[in-house]
Structure formats: C-alpha cells, structure tokens
Write a protein that holds these residues in place. Structure first.
Motif, PDB file in Angstrom:
ATOM      1  N   ALA A  47       0.855  -1.193   0.000  1.00 56.74           N
ATOM      2  CA  ALA A  47       0.000   0.000   0.000  1.00 56.74           C
ATOM      3  C   ALA A  47       0.887   1.237   0.000  1.00 56.74           C
ATOM      4  CB  ALA A  47      -0.916   0.010   1.217  1.00 56.74           C
ATOM      5  N   SER A  48       0.335   2.340  -0.470  1.00 65.84           N
ATOM      6  CA  SER A  48       1.070   3.599  -0.440  1.00 65.84           C
ATOM      7  C   SER A  48       0.111   4.747  -0.197  1.00 65.84           C
ATOM      8  CB  SER A  48       1.836   3.821  -1.754  1.00 65.84           C
ATOM      9  OG  SER A  48       0.936   3.913  -2.843  1.00 65.84           O
ATOM     10  N   ALA A  49       0.654   5.827   0.341  1.00 64.56           N
ATOM     11  CA  ALA A  49      -0.168   7.004   0.635  1.00 64.56           C
ATOM     12  C   ALA A  49       0.687   8.256   0.536  1.00 64.56           C
ATOM     13  CB  ALA A  49      -0.779   6.889   2.030  1.00 64.56           C
ATOM     14  N   ILE A  50       0.131   9.276  -0.060  1.00 65.08           N
ATOM     15  CA  ILE A  50       0.823  10.562  -0.137  1.00 65.08           C
ATOM     16  C   ILE A  50      -0.221  11.666  -0.081  1.00 65.08           C
ATOM     17  CG2 ILE A  50       0.812  10.573  -2.671  1.00 65.08           C
ATOM     18  CD1 ILE A  50       3.572  11.955  -2.515  1.00 65.08           C
ATOM     19  N   THR A  51       0.081  12.714   0.663  1.00 64.37           N
ATOM     20  CA  THR A  51      -0.852  13.831   0.760  1.00 64.37           C
ATOM     21  C   THR A  51      -0.108  15.156   0.731  1.00 64.37           C
ATOM     22  OG1 THR A  51      -2.689  14.800   2.027  1.00 64.37           O
ATOM     23  CG2 THR A  51      -0.902  13.830   3.304  1.00 64.37           C
ATOM     24  N   ALA A  52      -0.641  16.080  -0.042  1.00 66.02           N
ATOM     25  CA  ALA A  52      -0.119  17.451  -0.114  1.00 66.02           C
ATOM     26  C   ALA A  52      -1.276  18.368   0.264  1.00 66.02           C
ATOM     27  CB  ALA A  52       0.398  17.751  -1.516  1.00 66.02           C
ATOM     28  N   PRO A  53      -1.500  18.577   1.552  1.00 65.70           N
ATOM     29  CA  PRO A  53      -2.720  19.248   2.019  1.00 65.70           C
ATOM     30  C   PRO A  53      -2.890  20.701   1.622  1.00 65.70           C
ATOM     31  CG  PRO A  53      -1.195  18.881   3.832  1.00 65.70           C
ATOM     32  CD  PRO A  53      -0.642  18.143   2.666  1.00 65.70           C
ATOM     33  N   GLN A  54      -1.821  21.338   1.124  1.00 63.93           N
ATOM     34  CA  GLN A  54      -1.950  22.738   0.732  1.00 63.93           C
ATOM     35  C   GLN A  54      -1.825  22.957  -0.769  1.00 63.93           C
ATOM     36  OE1 GLN A  54       0.943  24.630   3.405  1.00 63.93           O
ATOM     37  NE2 GLN A  54      -0.781  25.393   4.605  1.00 63.93           N
ATOM     38  N   ALA A  55      -1.595  21.911  -1.517  1.00 65.18           N
ATOM     39  CA  ALA A  55      -1.463  22.032  -2.970  1.00 65.18           C
ATOM     40  C   ALA A  55      -2.822  21.833  -3.638  1.00 65.18           C
ATOM     41  CB  ALA A  55      -0.467  20.993  -3.491  1.00 65.18           C
ATOM     42  N   ASN A  56      -3.222  22.769  -4.453  1.00 66.40           N
ATOM     43  CA  ASN A  56      -4.502  22.690  -5.184  1.00 66.40           C
ATOM     44  C   ASN A  56      -5.696  22.456  -4.257  1.00 66.40           C
ATOM     45  OD1 ASN A  56      -3.108  22.929  -7.668  1.00 66.40           O
ATOM     46  ND2 ASN A  56      -2.665  20.748  -7.634  1.00 66.40           N
ATOM     47  N   GLY A  57      -5.686  23.088  -3.125  1.00 63.55           N
ATOM     48  CA  GLY A  57      -6.796  22.934  -2.184  1.00 63.55           C
ATOM     49  C   GLY A  57      -6.780  21.624  -1.431  1.00 63.55           C
ATOM     50  N   PHE A  77      -3.953   7.555  -2.622  1.00 63.65           N
ATOM     51  CA  PHE A  77      -3.830   6.355  -1.811  1.00 63.65           C
ATOM     52  C   PHE A  77      -4.012   5.133  -2.712  1.00 63.65           C
ATOM     53  CE2 PHE A  77      -6.098   9.660   0.561  1.00 63.65           C
ATOM     54  CZ  PHE A  77      -5.185   9.920   1.582  1.00 63.65           C
ATOM     55  N   SER A  78      -3.207   4.097  -2.474  1.00 60.66           N
ATOM     56  CA  SER A  78      -3.366   2.890  -3.285  1.00 60.66           C
ATOM     57  C   SER A  78      -3.265   1.650  -2.414  1.00 60.66           C
ATOM     58  CB  SER A  78      -2.303   2.827  -4.385  1.00 60.66           C
ATOM     59  OG  SER A  78      -1.014   2.616  -3.838  1.00 60.66           O
ATOM     60  N   TYR A  79      -4.070   0.650  -2.769  1.00 53.77           N
ATOM     61  CA  TYR A  79      -4.065  -0.641  -2.093  1.00 53.77           C
ATOM     62  C   TYR A  79      -4.551  -1.685  -3.088  1.00 53.77           C
ATOM     63  CZ  TYR A  79      -5.627  -4.475   0.906  1.00 53.77           C
ATOM     64  OH  TYR A  79      -5.828  -5.716   1.459  1.00 53.77           O
ATOM     65  N   LYS A  80      -3.686  -2.680  -3.344  1.00 53.32           N
ATOM     66  CA  LYS A  80      -3.978  -3.681  -4.366  1.00 53.32           C
ATOM     67  C   LYS A  80      -4.282  -2.972  -5.686  1.00 53.32           C
ATOM     68  CE  LYS A  80      -5.316  -7.417  -1.297  1.00 53.32           C
ATOM     69  NZ  LYS A  80      -6.333  -8.424  -0.928  1.00 53.32           N
ATOM     70  N   LYS A  81      -5.465  -3.175  -6.260  1.00 50.59           N
ATOM     71  CA  LYS A  81      -5.782  -2.554  -7.539  1.00 50.59           C
ATOM     72  C   LYS A  81      -6.647  -1.313  -7.387  1.00 50.59           C
ATOM     73  CE  LYS A  81      -5.427  -6.773 -10.284  1.00 50.59           C
ATOM     74  NZ  LYS A  81      -6.110  -7.687 -11.245  1.00 50.59           N
ATOM     75  N   GLN A  82      -6.864  -0.891  -6.150  1.00 50.42           N
ATOM     76  CA  GLN A  82      -7.708   0.275  -5.932  1.00 50.42           C
ATOM     77  C   GLN A  82      -6.861   1.516  -5.688  1.00 50.42           C
ATOM     78  OE1 GLN A  82     -10.483   0.107  -2.649  1.00 50.42           O
ATOM     79  NE2 GLN A  82     -11.820   1.585  -3.619  1.00 50.42           N
ATOM     80  N   VAL A  83      -7.249   2.589  -6.336  1.00 50.92           N
ATOM     81  CA  VAL A  83      -6.550   3.862  -6.185  1.00 50.92           C
ATOM     82  C   VAL A  83      -7.568   4.935  -5.828  1.00 50.92           C
ATOM     83  CG1 VAL A  83      -5.130   5.613  -7.316  1.00 50.92           C
ATOM     84  CG2 VAL A  83      -4.836   3.195  -7.908  1.00 50.92           C
ATOM     85  N   LEU A  84      -7.260   5.701  -4.803  1.00 51.95           N
ATOM     86  CA  LEU A  84      -8.100   6.833  -4.418  1.00 51.95           C
ATOM     87  C   LEU A  84      -7.309   8.112  -4.654  1.00 51.95           C
ATOM     88  CD1 LEU A  84      -9.547   5.695  -0.962  1.00 51.95           C
ATOM     89  CD2 LEU A  84     -10.686   5.624  -3.178  1.00 51.95           C
ATOM     90  N   SER A  85      -7.927   9.073  -5.278  1.00 53.80           N
ATOM     91  CA  SER A  85      -7.287  10.374  -5.457  1.00 53.80           C
ATOM     92  C   SER A  85      -8.205  11.447  -4.901  1.00 53.80           C
ATOM     93  CB  SER A  85      -6.996  10.643  -6.936  1.00 53.80           C
ATOM     94  OG  SER A  85      -8.199  10.739  -7.667  1.00 53.80           O
ATOM     95  N   SER A  86      -7.611  12.503  -4.417  1.00 53.75           N
ATOM     96  CA  SER A  86      -8.376  13.601  -3.845  1.00 53.75           C
ATOM     97  C   SER A  86      -7.769  14.922  -4.268  1.00 53.75           C
ATOM     98  CB  SER A  86      -8.377  13.494  -2.319  1.00 53.75           C
ATOM     99  OG  SER A  86      -8.942  14.653  -1.737  1.00 53.75           O
ATOM    100  N   GLU A  87      -8.614  15.815  -4.734  1.00 54.34           N
ATOM    101  CA  GLU A  87      -8.161  17.171  -5.053  1.00 54.34           C
ATOM    102  C   GLU A  87      -9.226  18.148  -4.594  1.00 54.34           C
ATOM    103  OE1 GLU A  87      -6.248  19.776  -8.699  1.00 54.34           O
ATOM    104  OE2 GLU A  87      -6.392  17.606  -8.841  1.00 54.34           O
ATOM    105  N   GLY A  88      -8.815  19.120  -3.818  1.00 60.81           N
ATOM    106  CA  GLY A  88      -9.770  20.064  -3.270  1.00 60.81           C
ATOM    107  C   GLY A  88     -10.715  19.432  -2.267  1.00 60.81           C
ATOM    108  N   GLY A  89     -10.262  18.338  -1.652  1.00 58.65           N
ATOM    109  CA  GLY A  89     -11.070  17.673  -0.642  1.00 58.65           C
ATOM    110  C   GLY A  89     -12.098  16.704  -1.194  1.00 58.65           C
ATOM    111  N   ILE A  90     -12.134  16.512  -2.525  1.00 56.11           N
ATOM    112  CA  ILE A  90     -13.109  15.608  -3.146  1.00 56.11           C
ATOM    113  C   ILE A  90     -12.420  14.299  -3.502  1.00 56.11           C
ATOM    114  CG2 ILE A  90     -14.699  15.284  -5.065  1.00 56.11           C
ATOM    115  CD1 ILE A  90     -14.924  18.332  -5.235  1.00 56.11           C
TER     116      ILE A  90
END
Length: 202
Positions: free
Chosen positions: A130-140, A145-158
């Motif tokens: 698994a991996s995780a990275i967050t830039a809380p002040q970039a682009n809002g 986040f990734s785990y197995k074949k699932q990837v979650l992305s967030s921009e502006g809190g969405i």
C-alpha cells in the motif's frame, strides 16, 4: 477524514492505518511554525523543522497497535525501538515495514510554499502492499492512496475512486526533478527511461 475512513473501511488494517496516518499527519503540520534549522552533521542542504518531527511522531503513534511493524523513517528516532537505523536497516525486507517520509519538500515548507507532502509505503516481506501521499496545501488539498488494484485520489477535498492505475496517461505527466535526482546515481540513472514515458522532465 470521515469520508476517507468510510471508503477504505474494507482495506487491509495496515493499508487503512497507513492512509489515515499520512492524511492525519499532513493536516496536523500544515499550520505549524515553519522555522528551519540545519541537521547536525548533514551539511547545509539538509534542514529540518518541527513539522518533520511532529509528522513522523504522528504516523508512528497511529501504528501503536501494530507492535511487530518496523519503520524506516527519514528522521532518526533513537528512542523508538521500532525504527530501523539508517546505516543498517536490518529487517526491512522481513515481515511488515512502513517507510515514512514525514515531510518531503522541507525547504519549500520552510519558505511558506504549498508544494510539500507527507508520504508513506507499506512493505510485506519486501513487497509493496500500500502507499499514501498527501499534499494538504497544494490545489486545495491533494492526496493519492493505493491498495492492491484500488486507487483513491483527492483534489480540493473531493475523493475519487479508480480501480486501476492510469498508466496509459503517463505520457501526459510532467516530472519535476528535485536535488536528490542529481546527487544520487541510482536515481539519476533511471531518468532517461522516465523521460521517454513523460511529456516533459524539468
């Protein structure tokens, strides 16, 4: 944070804890004081802030229920037996290990810029789980986040969910090289391969 918790509720406990730990650490440090100092013995290009230490402590604390997990962290933690030595990280490819960069981009953070992040990866017997990275002040606020074949992305809190990596779009990526790219031969050596697969490399 509650939305993230709900979406990853069925992830492996290690992957879930990693995602929450990294996200939480980024939120914790984004408003901290940004005064930096040079690390003892590391030379003028290596600086540290209170946020580096706070982020790392927050991530280690989130994993307190996992007593057998080892950590390889950018900042030394001589008072925590779970943290492997930089000089001899014995055991990193044995059992479960979390690799932590509590604040990537400390010089930018210290100067008040928003282009910094917190990152981590989970290894099981040397294999990335698994991996995780967050830039809380970039682009809002930007996270991945990734785990197995699932990837979650967030921009502006969405938060958005994808079930596969977007490798076909890598040709549209722009790669920004940091100082380490020039200092370490093994990183510099893979740049031509990366450049051929990206739109631009700076």
């Amino acid at each position: 944070m509650k939305v993230l918790e709900k979406i990853i509720s069925e992830w492996d406990p290690y992957a879930r804890t990693l995602a929450l730990a990294v996200e939480n650490a980024g939120e914790k440090i984004k408003d901290l004081h940004r005064k930096a100092k040079i690390k003892g013995g590391d030379g003028h290009r290596s600086i540290i802030t209170n946020a580096d230490k706070t982020s790392q402590e927050r991530i280690l604390g989130t994993f307190k229920a996992f007593s057998k997990v080892k950590f390889l962290c950018e900042e030394e933690a001589h008072n925590d037996r779970r943290v492997l030595s930089h000089e001899n990280p014995d055991g990193i490819f044995m059992g479960d290990c979390v690799v932590v960069d509590p604040l990537d981009g400390t010089p930018l953070f210290a100067r008040g810029f928003t282009e910094w992040c917190v990152g981590g990866g989970f290894l099981n017997i040397g294999k990335i789980g698994a991996s995780a990275i967050t830039a809380p002040q970039a682009n809002g606020g930007t996270s991945l986040f990734s785990y197995k074949k699932q990837v979650l992305s967030s921009e502006g809190g969405i938060l958005k969910t994808a079930h596969r990596l977007i490798s076909k779009q890598s040709g549209q990526c722009v790669v920004l090289r940091g100082v380490d790219t020039e200092l370490y031969g093994n990183i510099h050596g893979i740049m031509p391969k990366i450049a051929r697969s990206a739109r631009a490399v700076y």
